[in-house]
Enzyme design. Structure first.
Site, PDB file in Angstrom:
ATOM      1  CD  GLU A 231      19.220  -9.478  26.174  1.00 48.57           C
ATOM      2  OE1 GLU A 231      17.991  -9.457  26.151  1.00 48.57           O
ATOM      3  OE2 GLU A 231      19.910 -10.322  25.565  1.00 48.57           O
ATOM      4  CG  ASP A 250      19.916 -14.243  20.190  1.00 44.45           C
ATOM      5  OD1 ASP A 250      18.912 -14.409  19.466  1.00 44.45           O
ATOM      6  OD2 ASP A 250      19.852 -13.765  21.344  1.00 44.45           O
ATOM      7  CG  HIS A 255      19.392  -7.060  17.774  1.00 48.21           C
ATOM      8  ND1 HIS A 255      18.412  -7.007  16.818  1.00 48.21           N
ATOM      9  CD2 HIS A 255      18.984  -8.006  18.662  1.00 48.21           C
ATOM     10  CE1 HIS A 255      17.443  -7.874  17.123  1.00 48.21           C
ATOM     11  NE2 HIS A 255      17.779  -8.495  18.230  1.00 48.21           N
TER      12      HIS A 255
HETATM   13  C1  BG6 Z   1      16.188 -10.773  20.489  1.00 43.96           C
HETATM   14  C2  BG6 Z   1      17.107 -11.856  20.951  1.00 43.96           C
HETATM   15  O1  BG6 Z   1      16.332 -10.539  19.121  1.00 43.96           O
HETATM   16  O2  BG6 Z   1      16.466  -9.571  21.196  1.00 43.96           O
HETATM   17  C3  BG6 Z   1      16.966 -12.067  22.438  1.00 43.96           C
HETATM   18  O3  BG6 Z   1      16.798 -13.061  20.263  1.00 43.96           O
HETATM   19  C4  BG6 Z   1      17.151 -10.767  23.192  1.00 43.96           C
HETATM   20  O4  BG6 Z   1      17.892 -13.043  22.911  1.00 43.96           O
HETATM   21  C5  BG6 Z   1      16.268  -9.677  22.603  1.00 43.96           C
HETATM   22  O5  BG6 Z   1      16.815 -10.978  24.551  1.00 43.96           O
HETATM   23  C6  BG6 Z   1      16.604  -8.324  23.214  1.00 43.96           C
HETATM   24  O6  BG6 Z   1      15.644  -7.385  22.812  1.00 43.96           O
HETATM   25  P1  BG6 Z   1      15.319  -6.121  23.707  1.00 43.96           P
HETATM   26  O7  BG6 Z   1      14.376  -5.323  22.872  1.00 43.96           O
HETATM   27  O8  BG6 Z   1      14.729  -6.625  24.978  1.00 43.96           O
HETATM   28  O9  BG6 Z   1      16.632  -5.428  23.942  1.00 43.96           O
END
Ligand code: BG6
Length: 501
Positions: A231, A250, A255
């Site tokens: 990110e 987190d 994920h």
């Molecule tokens: C969330 C986290 O679950 O997923 C965040 O708490 C993160 O920290 C986000 O930024 C990322 O999601 P995506 O869909 O933007 O990849």
């Protein structure tokens, strides 16, 4: 006002896959209805489903918060947040969406507001009721108990809970026990929005709707797997939550681990909730403990991303705070089972990295013998599943360069870009998942035992860090993380994928 079923115009050449299947009428109650998740993800997701004509006329969205809003004030609040994002085509549909919104002022732990919530809800036992807890997990149990006490849990009530479900195994069990004491597991939807991403579902299609990959999907042909969720964002407005959590809890616990499960699981009997979740659970239980030398923690210091200067993590936290929380983590792990023994899985995620880039790389073994002589370097095949941006799947193959002059070989991508192949708007993960809740489909939601198995794997790592005194390694914002993360994979004679590309 427009009738339901009428949606924004289809794009030219839009394919059959984009057909909209209407759902049953429902009430969607959002606790935390004025919060960040509701305004950034849930309301836009419901809006898009409505704009596509999927949501029936009777369906309503009841936002619950402590704010002293009436319906009109809430609609104005939503209008201010969402309307700037609308395209010209969508504006005529907006009034229909706004008319669905209600607001109830309620204290989740007190008595105030519950009768008003009961009044705002429609229908009897045959009406679908989605209750979304977009709140801190400490309210999950209390809200579930109150819903039951107030008689608001009907046979078709579905309770959706957001991550984080706890901060370790013990707290996750506590939360699961509290909710489970009053609501059946079959009515609990633990959301991991990564499972709603289009490419993640495509990974399931790729593996199980094609015959050519599955025979190769094991330690016999696969050298290693990389899962990267990079990110560029930093703390955003969540400093307190994030600093108490860090990248491991987190992102990895949920994920990345879920992505790993989908890559590694055995073919489920059917694409159905328990069949899929049983297989994921087996993977989670087979994860090897992470050796201390197989994990790298990092924290960003000031740098620049795409030419824009960004501050250090400590400066983002502000108020002179310092912290040992990791904003980056890289892990090497293995799955101790027949299919995967000996195949490293490298996981990596971080904030303030060089680009937003999430992908799964299946790195195949090199050919056993080269026909082309020592001077010709053969790159081993890689299957790259791109989650974001530019969703798609690429298979890197060795090819001959055109023209005379002998066999000059080079790697070239066989590229399936979903945007080019299917001219559809790509729905956000929450759109798909919310409609799955209305339909009562738990396939893409986590079961209690999965969440707890993931914590069982993570907990020893956290305890190890807490016992030690080592600070996370620094990395410059805009890089790919600490040098130690590069070393983690390079000492095995391998490279992170972006360094090859
Ligand atoms: C969330 C986290 O679950 O997923 C965040 O708490 C993160 O920290 C986000 O930024 C990322 O999601 P995506 O869909 O933007 O990849």
């Amino acid at each position: 006002m427009l009738a339901p079923g009428i949606g924004r115009p289809k794009l030219e050449g839009q394919c059959a896959l984009s057909q909209i299947i209407p759902v049953a009428p429902f009430d969607c109650v959002v606790f935390g209805g004025t919060g960040d998740l509701a305004t950034r993800k849930l309301l836009p997701a419901l809006w898009h489903r409505d704009a596509d004509g999927q949501i029936p006329a009777e369906a309503r969205i009841v936002a619950v918060s402590r704010k002293n809003f009436d319906d009109a004030a809430y609609r104005k609040f939503v209008e201010e947040n969402l309307r700037p994002q609308l395209t010209a085509d969508e504006k005529p549909l907006w009034a229909r969406f706004l008319a669905r919104l209600r607001h109830v002022t309620l204290d989740a732990e007190g008595e105030q507001g519950w009768p008003a919530l009961a009044d705002a809800l429609k229908g009897g036992d045959a009406y679908v009721r989605v209750v979304y807890l977009a709140t801190s997990p400490k309210f999950f149990g209390p809200i579930a108990r109150r819903l039951v006490k107030q008689g608001l849990v009907t046979p078709l009530t579905r309770l959706v809970v957001e991550k984080p479900i706890g901060s370790d195994l013990a707290s996750a069990r506590r939360i699961n026990d509290e909710i489970g004491a009053v609501i059946e597991e079959s009515a609990i939807y633990r959301i991991d929005h990564y499972l709603g991403k289009e490419t993640v579902q495509n990974l399931i299609a790729l593996r199980f709707a094609n015959s050519m990959f599955e025979p190769l999907w094991s330690s016999q042909w696969i050298d290693h797997v990389q899962i990267t969720v990079a990110e560029t964002v930093g703390l955003e407005s969540r400093a307190d939550y994030y600093d108490g959590s860090g990248a491991l809890r987190d992102m990895v616990q949920n994920h990345l681990v879920q992505l790993l499960c989908l890559v590694a699981m055995e073919p489920p009997r059917a694409f159905a909730a328990d069949a899929v979740r049983d297989e994921k659970l087996k993977v989670l239980r087979a994860l090897s403990p992470v050796a201390p030398g197989s994990v790298v923690r990092g924290q960003y210091v000031a740098g620049a991303i795409a030419g824009t200067a960004v501050r250090s993590y400590a400066d983002d936290l502000g108020k002179g705070r310092t912290s040992r929380t990791e904003t980056f983590v890289a892990i090497k792990t293995e799955i101790a089972n027949w299919r995967w023994a000996g195949v490293p899985f490298y996981l990596r995620t971080g904030k303030r990295l060089a680009s937003k880039n999430s992908e799964i790389v299946i790195a195949f073994k090199p050919v056993p013998h080269s026909l082309f002589g020592e001077g010709v370097k053969l790159e081993a095949n890689r299957l790259v599943v791109r989650l974001q941006p530019d969703e798609g799947i690429t298979l890197r193959l060795m090819t001959k360069e055109p023209g005379p002059g002998g066999m000059r070989l080079r790697a070239a991508p066989l590229d399936l870009s979903f945007a080019e192949e299917f001219s559809v708007r790509f729905p956000e993960a929450y759109e798909r998942l919310l409609m799955d809740v209305v339909r009562g489909n738990q396939t893409l939601f986590m079961r209690r035992d999965e969440v707890e198995a993931a914590w069982s794997w993570i907990d020893p790592l956290v305890r190890e860090w807490e016992r030690g005194s080592e600070a996370p390694k620094s990395y410059v914002a805009g890089s790919w993380g600490p040098a130690a993360a590069t070393a983690l994979i390079e000492r095995d004679g391998r490279t992170w994928h972006e360094e090859l590309a």
